[in-house]
Enzyme design. Structure first.
Site, mmCIF file in Angstrom:
data_model
loop_
_atom_site.group_PDB
_atom_site.id
_atom_site.type_symbol
_atom_site.label_atom_id
_atom_site.label_comp_id
_atom_site.label_asym_id
_atom_site.label_seq_id
_atom_site.Cartn_x
_atom_site.Cartn_y
_atom_site.Cartn_z
ATOM 1 N N LEU A 64 27.826 36.474 38.180
ATOM 2 C CA LEU A 64 29.034 37.284 38.231
ATOM 3 C C LEU A 64 29.615 37.156 39.633
ATOM 4 C CD1 LEU A 64 27.932 40.635 36.504
ATOM 5 C CD2 LEU A 64 29.272 38.779 35.485
ATOM 6 N N ASP A 65 30.943 37.248 39.742
ATOM 7 C CA ASP A 65 31.557 37.291 41.064
ATOM 8 C C ASP A 65 30.974 38.445 41.863
ATOM 9 O OD1 ASP A 65 33.200 35.232 40.281
ATOM 10 O OD2 ASP A 65 34.951 36.506 39.920
ATOM 11 N N MET A 66 30.957 38.295 43.180
ATOM 12 C CA MET A 66 30.455 39.358 44.042
ATOM 13 C C MET A 66 31.156 40.685 43.755
ATOM 14 S SD MET A 66 30.545 39.546 48.217
ATOM 15 C CE MET A 66 32.312 39.845 48.246
ATOM 16 N N THR A 68 32.515 41.740 41.023
ATOM 17 C CA THR A 68 32.350 42.212 39.649
ATOM 18 C C THR A 68 31.000 42.895 39.481
ATOM 19 O OG1 THR A 68 33.692 40.359 38.862
ATOM 20 C CG2 THR A 68 32.353 41.499 37.229
ATOM 21 N N ARG A 172 39.967 36.986 35.917
ATOM 22 C CA ARG A 172 40.917 37.410 36.950
ATOM 23 C C ARG A 172 42.170 36.535 36.921
ATOM 24 N NH1 ARG A 172 36.684 37.943 41.961
ATOM 25 N NH2 ARG A 172 38.478 38.836 43.066
#
Length: 226
Positions: A64-66, A68, A172
């Site tokens: 996951l993105d940082m 998120t 996003r």
């Protein structure tokens, strides 16, 4: 704090163990924590290392993105990491996210209110790590979406998202392309939309798959903190 900079380790809540067995783990990653180590000494604190302090055999399967929050899988041992990775490659892992976006996103006219964003995504090389929609060189990228509720006072819409592909920053970028960037998005939202939330309002809220070891259905949910 500069966008993309990890928060101090002592300012990030500890992760939660949602499910643990001899084969795999399901973790709830807090927003602001990297999934894996980054470049530089200040980017070594991450979910994978925190988990490995308790489960030394735990290996990353997806990220996951940082910014998120939400559910992530880790396999215990190389064989299970490979088996889970194959499930992702075959798109046999169901994932759902919740987001809060800017403005009123009207429900899709399709049955059940689910719409499909089918827009190819490419790396924006001059502005890495950003991504852009690029019909010529982008990779095929699909996201199912459904409007859940419109908040007139906040001028925002709560949206369910189901990524059918797994491109970096896909949700996003796709929501930005619809004209409804996610609140708190320091990479893809205008400054005024960024400022409306203290964090990116994007959370991985559900995972479902057939357990590679037992064959049983594993279904896990995590409500968002927003």
């Amino acid at each position: 704090m500069r966008p993309g900079t990890p928060a101090r380790a002592d300012s990030i809540p500890l992760f939660q163990i949602i499910h643990a067995d001899d084969s795999l783990l399901v973790l709830n990653k807090p927003a602001g924590l990297l999934a894996v180590p980054g470049r530089g000494e200040d980017k070594q604190d991450c979910l994978s290392r925190r988990v490995q302090s308790l489960y030394p055999d735990a290996l990353i399967v997806h990220r996951l993105d940082m910014a998120t929050s939400g559910l992530m899988l880790m396999g215990r041992g190389i064989a299970m990491q490979r088996a889970l990775g194959q499930l992702f490659e075959r798109r046999e892992v169901y994932k759902r996210y919740l987001a809060v976006v800017d403005g009123r996103l009207a429900p899709a006219p399709e049955p059940g209110g689910w719409g499909l964003i089918d827009l190819p995504i490419a790396v924006d090389w001059p502005r890495r790590p950003l991504r852009i929609i690029d019909a010529a060189s982008g990779k095929p990228s699909q996201t199912r979406w459904r409007s859940v509720a419109f908040d007139a006072a906040a001028n925002s819409t709560r949206v369910e998202l189901e990524p059918l592909t797994g491109r970096s920053h896909q949700l996003r970028v796709h929501l930005q392309a619809l004209g409804h960037p996610i609140l708190g998005d320091a990479l893809y939202a205008p400054e005024a939309v960024q400022a409306r939330a203290a964090r990116l309002l994007l959370h991985a809220c559900a995972l479902r798959l057939l357990h590679p070891a037992s064959g049983a259905l594993l279904s896990v949910e995590s409500p968002p903190g927003f």
